[in-house]
Design a protein around this motif. Structure first.
Motif, mmCIF file in Angstrom:
data_model
loop_
_atom_site.group_PDB
_atom_site.id
_atom_site.type_symbol
_atom_site.label_atom_id
_atom_site.label_comp_id
_atom_site.label_asym_id
_atom_site.label_seq_id
_atom_site.Cartn_x
_atom_site.Cartn_y
_atom_site.Cartn_z
ATOM 1 N N UNK A 227 0.754 -1.215 -0.002
ATOM 2 C CA UNK A 227 -0.009 -0.111 -0.097
ATOM 3 C C UNK A 227 0.750 1.129 -0.106
ATOM 4 N N UNK A 228 1.913 1.210 0.790
ATOM 5 C CA UNK A 228 2.653 2.382 1.063
ATOM 6 C C UNK A 228 3.484 2.853 -0.082
ATOM 7 N N UNK A 229 4.008 1.597 -0.671
ATOM 8 C CA UNK A 229 4.837 1.613 -1.883
ATOM 9 C C UNK A 229 3.898 2.258 -3.006
ATOM 10 N N UNK A 230 2.684 1.816 -3.109
ATOM 11 C CA UNK A 230 1.950 2.197 -4.075
ATOM 12 C C UNK A 230 1.678 3.758 -3.921
ATOM 13 N N UNK A 231 1.340 4.188 -2.781
ATOM 14 C CA UNK A 231 1.266 5.703 -2.461
ATOM 15 C C UNK A 231 2.483 6.658 -3.101
ATOM 16 N N UNK A 232 3.581 5.852 -2.733
ATOM 17 C CA UNK A 232 4.802 6.777 -3.257
ATOM 18 C C UNK A 232 4.885 6.722 -4.915
ATOM 19 N N UNK A 233 4.531 5.425 -5.283
ATOM 20 C CA UNK A 233 4.692 5.311 -6.814
ATOM 21 C C UNK A 233 3.620 6.561 -7.505
ATOM 22 N N UNK A 234 2.401 6.668 -6.892
ATOM 23 C CA UNK A 234 1.319 7.310 -7.653
ATOM 24 C C UNK A 234 1.283 8.646 -6.931
ATOM 25 N N UNK A 235 2.104 8.862 -5.929
ATOM 26 C CA UNK A 235 2.132 10.301 -5.294
ATOM 27 C C UNK A 235 0.661 10.701 -5.055
ATOM 28 N N UNK A 237 -2.356 10.049 -1.159
ATOM 29 C CA UNK A 237 -2.319 9.334 0.200
ATOM 30 C C UNK A 237 -2.875 8.092 -0.005
ATOM 31 N N UNK A 238 -2.908 7.303 1.086
ATOM 32 C CA UNK A 238 -3.207 5.784 1.074
ATOM 33 C C UNK A 238 -4.714 5.740 0.845
ATOM 34 N N UNK A 239 -5.602 7.175 1.047
ATOM 35 C CA UNK A 239 -6.866 7.084 0.634
ATOM 36 C C UNK A 239 -7.216 7.085 -0.611
ATOM 37 N N UNK A 240 -6.473 8.086 -1.085
ATOM 38 C CA UNK A 240 -6.715 7.961 -2.717
ATOM 39 C C UNK A 240 -6.265 6.967 -3.381
ATOM 40 N N UNK A 241 -5.021 6.365 -2.858
ATOM 41 C CA UNK A 241 -4.510 5.284 -3.437
ATOM 42 C C UNK A 241 -5.642 3.896 -3.589
ATOM 43 N N UNK A 242 -6.215 3.705 -2.442
ATOM 44 C CA UNK A 242 -6.881 2.670 -2.281
ATOM 45 C C UNK A 242 -8.456 2.957 -3.047
ATOM 46 N N UNK A 243 -8.817 4.113 -2.999
ATOM 47 C CA UNK A 243 -10.040 4.491 -3.899
ATOM 48 C C UNK A 243 -9.890 4.546 -5.261
ATOM 49 N N UNK A 244 -8.695 5.028 -5.883
ATOM 50 C CA UNK A 244 -8.481 5.258 -7.276
ATOM 51 C C UNK A 244 -7.631 4.334 -7.881
ATOM 52 N N UNK A 245 -6.879 3.648 -7.334
ATOM 53 C CA UNK A 245 -5.672 2.861 -7.999
ATOM 54 C C UNK A 245 -5.794 1.407 -7.581
ATOM 55 N N UNK A 246 -6.705 1.069 -6.367
ATOM 56 C CA UNK A 246 -6.760 -0.613 -6.395
ATOM 57 C C UNK A 246 -8.098 -0.969 -7.063
ATOM 58 N N UNK A 247 -7.765 -2.260 -7.603
ATOM 59 C CA UNK A 247 -8.926 -2.553 -8.457
ATOM 60 C C UNK A 247 -9.944 -3.231 -7.788
ATOM 61 N N UNK A 248 -9.378 -3.772 -6.600
ATOM 62 C CA UNK A 248 -10.386 -4.463 -5.590
ATOM 63 C C UNK A 248 -10.086 -4.096 -4.030
ATOM 64 N N UNK A 249 -10.745 -4.043 -3.294
ATOM 65 C CA UNK A 249 -10.703 -3.472 -1.952
ATOM 66 C C UNK A 249 -10.368 -4.700 -1.071
ATOM 67 N N UNK A 250 -9.296 -4.506 -0.416
ATOM 68 C CA UNK A 250 -8.629 -5.389 0.645
ATOM 69 C C UNK A 250 -8.988 -4.664 1.989
ATOM 70 N N UNK A 251 -9.679 -5.810 2.782
ATOM 71 C CA UNK A 251 -10.223 -5.437 4.108
ATOM 72 C C UNK A 251 -8.949 -4.726 4.878
ATOM 73 N N UNK A 252 -7.924 -5.477 4.910
ATOM 74 C CA UNK A 252 -6.892 -5.187 5.874
ATOM 75 C C UNK A 252 -6.206 -3.726 5.513
ATOM 76 N N UNK A 253 -6.405 -3.442 4.040
ATOM 77 C CA UNK A 253 -5.727 -1.974 3.781
ATOM 78 C C UNK A 253 -6.900 -0.671 4.121
ATOM 79 N N UNK A 254 -8.396 -1.200 4.080
ATOM 80 C CA UNK A 254 -9.192 -0.205 4.471
ATOM 81 C C UNK A 254 -9.373 -0.063 5.973
ATOM 82 N N UNK A 255 -8.923 -1.072 6.829
ATOM 83 C CA UNK A 255 -8.807 -1.065 8.046
ATOM 84 C C UNK A 255 -7.535 0.059 8.475
#
Ligand SMILES: Nc1ncnc2c1ncn2[C@@H]1O[C@H](COP(=O)(O)OP(=O)(O)OP(=O)(O)O)[C@@H](O)[C@H]1O
Ligand SMILES: [Mg+2]
Length: 291
Positions: A227-235, A237-255
Motif C-alpha cells: 500500500x505505502x509503496x503504491x502511494x509513493x509510486x502514484x504520489x 495518500x493511502x486514501x486516494x490510492x485505495x479509492x482510485x488505484x486499487x482494482x479491488x478493496x482489501x479489508x486490511x488496507x481499508x482497516x
C-alpha cells in the motif's frame, strides 16, 4: 488549533507517511489542515503528495519568508491537494542553517535580536495561520538542527511513529531525554500527543517494545509495504490510492485507512477540536464538505 510535528530520531520509520495521511484524515472530516514539510532531501512529503515540481526553480518559498526576504504573499506559497493545504519543500531548505545564521549575524550587527529557531512560528503567525487553519502538521527531517527546531517551536507537540524493532526500541528509550533536551534548548514546553507503531507484525519482541512505550499509543499500524509503496509510486495518500488505484478493496488496507481516521480523531480530541463531518472510519464513499 491542533498543531504537531511527526518526529522520531530514527530515519525511515514512517514520519512522512503518517503526516500526509493524518492530514488527509483531518481534511476529510471537514477540518482545514496546513502541512509544512521541512525535509531538504528527496523522498519527502512534497514528493509524496506531488507538489514538488518547482523545488529547484528560483521561486518564492518558505525559506525566503523565514529569513525575511519573501518574494510574495505567504498565501501564494500554498498548494492544495486532497483537501490539504501544503507549503511545498524547496531546495533552499538544504542551506537553511546558513541562511538563518547570516540573517542572525546581520540582525545582531544592527543591535536586533533574531531567534534562529523561532522563524517558522513568526512566519505562520504573521500569515494568520492559527486563525485560518484548524490543524498544523510539520514534517521535519530526523536530524537535529534548525529544521527540526523551527518545527517543534511552531507546533510544541509531537506525534512519534515508532518502528517496532530493536532500533526503534532504542529510539523510544532515548525519547524522554530527547524531549527534555528539546525543551531546554528551545525554552518551550514540548508534549508528546501520541506514539504510533508502524509496521507491526505482532511478534513477541514487538509486543515487549509496545509495552515499554510510556506514551499513549492510539493505534498500531500493520506492515503495509505494498500500500505505502503504491502511494509513493502514484504520489498520493493511502486514501486516494485505495479509492482510485486499487482494482479491488482489501479489508486490511481499508482497516489501515480507518486507523488513520481514528488517530486523527484522537489527536483532535486531545486538542479539544471537534471535526464537523467525521466519516465512518475507513469509509471511502464519505462525502467531503468543504467549508
Ligand atoms: N505501515 C507501513 N508498512 C510498511 N512500510 C511502510 C509503512 N509505513 C511507511 N512505510 C514505508 O517506509 C518507508 C519510510 O516511510 P517514510 O518516508 O514515511 O518515513 P520517514 O520517517 O519520513 O523517513 P525519513 O527519515 O527518510 O524522513 C517508505 O518506503 C514507506 O513506504
Ligand atoms: Mg520523512
Amino acid at each position: 488549533m491542533l498543531a504537531y510535528s511527526t518526529y522520531s530520531e530514527a530515519g525511515g520509520v514512517g514520519k512522512t507517511t503518517t503526516a500526509a495521511n493524518l492530514a488527509v484524515a483531518h481534511a476529510r472530516a471537514g477540518l482545514n489542515p496546513l502541512v509544512v514539510p521541512l525535509d531538504p532531501q528527496d523522498g519527502n512529503l512534497s514528493r509524496l503528495l506531488d507538489v514538488d515540481e518547482r523545488r529547484t526553480e528560483p521561486v518564492d518559498n518558505l525559506v525566503r519568508h523565514m529569513i525575511r526576504r519573501p518574494k510574495g504573499d505567504f498565501d501564494d506559497l500554498v498548494r492544495t491537494v486532497e483537501g490539504v493545504d501544503i507549503i511545498p519543500e524547496h531546495n533552499m531548505l538544504s542551506d537553511l542553517t546558513e541562511y538563518l545564521q547570516r540573517e542572525k549575524d546581520q540582525a545582531e550587527a544592527m543591535g536586533e535580536a533574531f531567534g534562529m529557531h523561532a522563524q517558522l512560528l513568526r512566519v505562520l503567525r504573521d500569515a494568520g495561520v492559527p486563525e485560518k487553519y484548524d490543524v498544523l502538521i510539520c514534517d521535519p527531517p530526523a536530524s537535529e538542527g534548525p529544521h527540526l527546531y523551527n518545527a517543534i517551536h511552531a507546533t510544541r507537540s509531537l506525534v512519534i511513529p515508532v518502528e517496532p524493532s530493536a532500533k526503534g526500541q532504542a529510539a523510544v528509550q532515548g525519547l524522554e531525554s530527547l524531549v527534555s533536551g528539546l525543551q531546554d534548548q528551545l525554552d518551550v514546553d514540548v508534549g508528546v500527543l501520541a506514539a504510533i507503531l508502524v509496521g507491526f507484525k505482532n511478534t513477541r519482541d514487538q509486543r515487549t517494545i509496545l509495552n515499554e512505550i510510556e506514551y499513549s499509543v492510539p493505534e498500531i499500524i500493520g506492515e503495509r509495504t505494498s500500500l505505502m509503496e503504491g502511494c509513493w509510486m502514484q504520489q498520493c495518500s493511502a486514501f486516494k490510492y485505495v479509492r482510485e488505484y486499487r482494482e479491488r478493496r482489501r479489508d486490511y488496507e481499508v482497516d489501515t485507512l480507518a486507523q488513520f481516521d481514528q488517530i486523527a480523531r484522537y489527536l483532535e480530541q486531545e486538542a479539544g477540536l471537534e471535526a464537523p463531518n467525521p466519516p465512518e472510519p475507513g469509509d471511502l464513499e464519505h462525502e467531503v464538505m468543504t467549508a
